[in-house]
Design a protein around this motif. Sequence first.
Motif, short mmCIF file in Angstrom:
data_model
loop_
_atom_site.label_atom_id
_atom_site.label_comp_id
_atom_site.label_asym_id
_atom_site.label_seq_id
_atom_site.Cartn_x
_atom_site.Cartn_y
_atom_site.Cartn_z
N PHE A 19 0.83 -1.21 0.00
CA PHE A 19 0.00 0.00 0.00
C PHE A 19 0.86 1.26 0.00
O PHE A 19 0.68 2.17 -0.82
N PHE A 20 1.84 1.31 0.92
CA PHE A 20 2.66 2.51 1.04
C PHE A 20 3.77 2.58 -0.01
O PHE A 20 4.45 3.60 -0.11
N ALA A 21 3.92 1.52 -0.80
CA ALA A 21 4.86 1.59 -1.92
C ALA A 21 4.28 2.38 -3.08
O ALA A 21 5.01 2.95 -3.88
N VAL A 22 2.92 2.42 -3.17
CA VAL A 22 2.33 3.07 -4.34
C VAL A 22 1.47 4.29 -4.02
O VAL A 22 1.50 5.28 -4.75
N ILE A 23 0.70 4.27 -2.90
CA ILE A 23 -0.25 5.36 -2.65
C ILE A 23 0.44 6.72 -2.52
O ILE A 23 -0.02 7.72 -3.10
N PRO A 24 1.57 6.85 -1.77
CA PRO A 24 2.23 8.17 -1.73
C PRO A 24 2.70 8.63 -3.11
O PRO A 24 2.83 9.84 -3.36
#
Length: 396
Positions: A19-24
């Motif tokens: 999740f945090f690899a792509v959403i930011p």
Amino acid sequence: MSAAQAGLIASNFLMWGGFFAVIPLVTVHFSGPAAGGGLGWSAASVGLVLGLRQLTQQGLTVFGGAWSDRLGPKPLILAGCLLRTAGFAWMGFADSLGVLLAAAVLAGVGGGLFDAPKSAAITQVTREEHRTRMFSLTSLSGNAGMVTGPLIGAALLGLGFRSAALAAASVYLLAALVLAVTLPHLRPQRGAGRSLDGLRVAALDTRFRRFTLVLIGYFILSTQINVAVTLKAIALAGTGATGPLYGLSAGMAVILQYPLLRAVERYLPTRTALVVAVALVGLSLGLMSVATTFPALLACVALYSLGTMTVYPTQQTLTARFAPPALVGSYFGFSAISLGVGGAVGSVLGGALVDTGVRLGFPALPWVTLAVIGVLTALGLRWALRGLDEAPADAT
């Protein structure tokens, strides 16, 4: 530790990391300037995309929990992982706002399917006396994913946003494979009833309804790390302050959450631990009114993190304690209301309080207001949880 418990912890790390690899990077890629490789879309359009994903996920989580009581959590978790795989992969090919919105909704649907069933599965494979510890380990794995995900995403961004999105999507596919192998099919227990009966029982459970509604106050506070606290950090130390800010919060959770919860379990009843932790979060936000340097703000953030890392496992443990064995998923689904409402209100309220404080020449306004919310929420939880440790909850 059983294979099912290990699989749930490992898959949670993968999910949060993916999740945090792509959403930011969604904001960086779609709203970034063309000179830097971005598409130059308006910030409002990307905000709409991210908000729609969260709204979709939190709205569906309510029903995902009820469905897990009927079907068992495993098929819903696996289906959710596959849908999120598809949604994140589709984001990598989005070339218009409509396509990106559709991909975000698909990713949100996936999250809504696996969110509450994952908590229900943890409850079903863990004995009651070990649940707080298990939820703590699961939270720790999520925080580890929160730390590593952005680093991996930033590295992959050099290969292009599509590569980062496809890599994040593949992580959810890997999480599904881990759970397919390690998590047994947990059959619905007798008394599950029809698909939405569990939600009706949860909504009519007076004490649990009070507990869920009071927790809205906590989630108004917890979302401030992304709103008011971030704005103050940038004001004190510039845009580079966000790295140390999030690194401290997530890093403390990775290192301290498990030993902290072991100590809390030893000395405090679960309900008392939750009340104290929420009060600590409110106090830390109030102290930010007098933090005039970035190190002072980080000290407040450390205090804030001690509170938030205690709240999640204790809140999950108490939710499981409220729930009849056959309706655990429905109770976790209903509890998502507090996160959905509190997160949405907190995002709007935090920014509005900061702006109003500046306009009135009273910069302490947001911190005083949030501290008051913390006190009221702690008192509200003490009231809502009266008698829970002495007797099982009953629906009234």
